[in-house]
Every structure is written in C-alpha cells, then in structure tokens.
Scaffold this motif. Structure first.
Motif, PDB file in Angstrom:
ATOM      1  N   THR A  10      38.644  72.356  30.486  1.00 28.51           N
ATOM      2  CA  THR A  10      39.484  73.279  31.252  1.00 28.51           C
ATOM      3  C   THR A  10      39.948  72.633  32.550  1.00 28.51           C
ATOM      4  O   THR A  10      41.119  72.767  32.944  1.00 28.51           O
ATOM      5  CB  THR A  10      38.710  74.575  31.554  1.00 28.51           C
ATOM      6  OG1 THR A  10      38.303  75.167  30.322  1.00 28.51           O
ATOM      7  CG2 THR A  10      39.553  75.551  32.338  1.00 28.51           C
ATOM      8  N   LYS A  13      42.672  70.119  31.807  1.00 33.44           N
ATOM      9  CA  LYS A  13      43.938  70.793  31.504  1.00 33.44           C
ATOM     10  C   LYS A  13      44.582  71.341  32.770  1.00 33.44           C
ATOM     11  O   LYS A  13      45.800  71.270  32.930  1.00 33.44           O
ATOM     12  CB  LYS A  13      43.720  71.930  30.504  1.00 33.44           C
ATOM     13  CG  LYS A  13      43.476  71.462  29.102  1.00 33.44           C
ATOM     14  CD  LYS A  13      43.251  72.633  28.169  1.00 33.44           C
ATOM     15  CE  LYS A  13      42.840  72.153  26.794  1.00 33.44           C
ATOM     16  NZ  LYS A  13      42.504  73.274  25.901  1.00 33.44           N
ATOM     17  N   THR A 121      46.729  77.600  33.756  1.00 37.48           N
ATOM     18  CA  THR A 121      45.479  77.259  33.074  1.00 37.48           C
ATOM     19  C   THR A 121      44.860  78.472  32.407  1.00 37.48           C
ATOM     20  O   THR A 121      44.267  78.371  31.339  1.00 37.48           O
ATOM     21  CB  THR A 121      44.483  76.651  34.081  1.00 37.48           C
ATOM     22  OG1 THR A 121      45.144  75.592  34.762  1.00 37.48           O
ATOM     23  CG2 THR A 121      43.261  76.106  33.393  1.00 37.48           C
ATOM     24  N   THR A 125      44.140  77.960  28.429  1.00 30.75           N
ATOM     25  CA  THR A 125      42.748  77.785  28.010  1.00 30.75           C
ATOM     26  C   THR A 125      42.065  79.086  27.625  1.00 30.75           C
ATOM     27  O   THR A 125      40.867  79.095  27.364  1.00 30.75           O
ATOM     28  CB  THR A 125      41.935  77.121  29.138  1.00 30.75           C
ATOM     29  OG1 THR A 125      41.961  77.977  30.277  1.00 30.75           O
ATOM     30  CG2 THR A 125      42.502  75.765  29.486  1.00 30.75           C
TER      31      THR A 125
END
Length: 128
Positions: A10, A13, A121, A125
């Motif tokens: 995470t 990303k 995000t 995610t």
C-alpha cells in the motif's frame, strides 16, 4: 499475505500514485498553460512528494521488521517532523530560485495535487 507486506504494498502504491499524479498534472499544465506553468506544477508537486518518498523508504524496513518498541513512535514523530521541514525548505527554495518565472497558480496546483493524490490510494488499494 502478512499484514506488514500488505502495508508495504500500500505504501509503495501511494508513493507511485503521488509521483504519477504530479507528472500528469505537470504535463497537462505545460500543454495548456505553457512551459513555466508546467515546470511550476512539477516543482510544487516534487517539493511535497520527495519528502514523502524519503519517509516511506525509511518506514518500509521498519514495517517489515514489525518494530513494536516504544521508541518506534517517537522515531516516527521525529521523521514526520523532518519530512515537514524538508517540504517547507523545498517549497521556499523553489520560490527563491524560480523568482519571477514561477507561476503561482501552477505552483499551488502542484502542491494541492500532490497532497490530494494520497486519497487515490484509498480507491486503488481498497479491499472488498
């Protein structure tokens, strides 16, 4: 998949999305408003994303180890303070070095775009 590897993915990303958002905004700003605006967007965004990236690089190995001691919280607070000082320093340096060629609307758009891109995000995610 362990919790620490999920958080590490995470975090990676989030950093990648921030860099991508800043690059996209700079490209759009440069095409629509000219080179100075695009460069101002890029430099405003980089001033925010670079310290975030450095904090993430510092944080990832600690997440993999699963540091649970009380010093970890203090170290994170110090690192966050250093990140904020780094961001402020980069923003001030950009304003001083760019001088009159700085496009303030583009510069502010880069800063806001970099900060708001962190919300991407959550969508990328998200687990159902």
């Amino acid at each position: 998949m362990s919790q620490s590897s999920i958080w590490g993915a995470t975090l990676k990303k989030a950093v990648a999305l921030q860099w991508g958002a800043v690059a996209a905004l700079a490209g759009i700003g440069g095409l629509l408003f000219g080179w100075d605006a695009g460069r101002s967007v890029l430099l405003g965004g980089v001033a925010v994303v670079l310290p975030n990236t450095l904090l993430a690089v510092w944080l990832m190995p600690r997440m993999q180890r699963g540091d649970a001691d009380g010093g970890g919280a203090v170290a994170l607070m110090v690192a966050e303070g250093l990140k904020l000082m780094g961001t402020t320093g980069l923003l001030l340096a950009t304003v001083v070095l760019m001088g009159s060629s700085l496009s303030w609307p583009g510069f502010l758009a880069g800063i806001v775009g970099a900060v708001l891109s962190q919300w991407l995000t959550l969508w990328v995610t998200r687990r159902y």
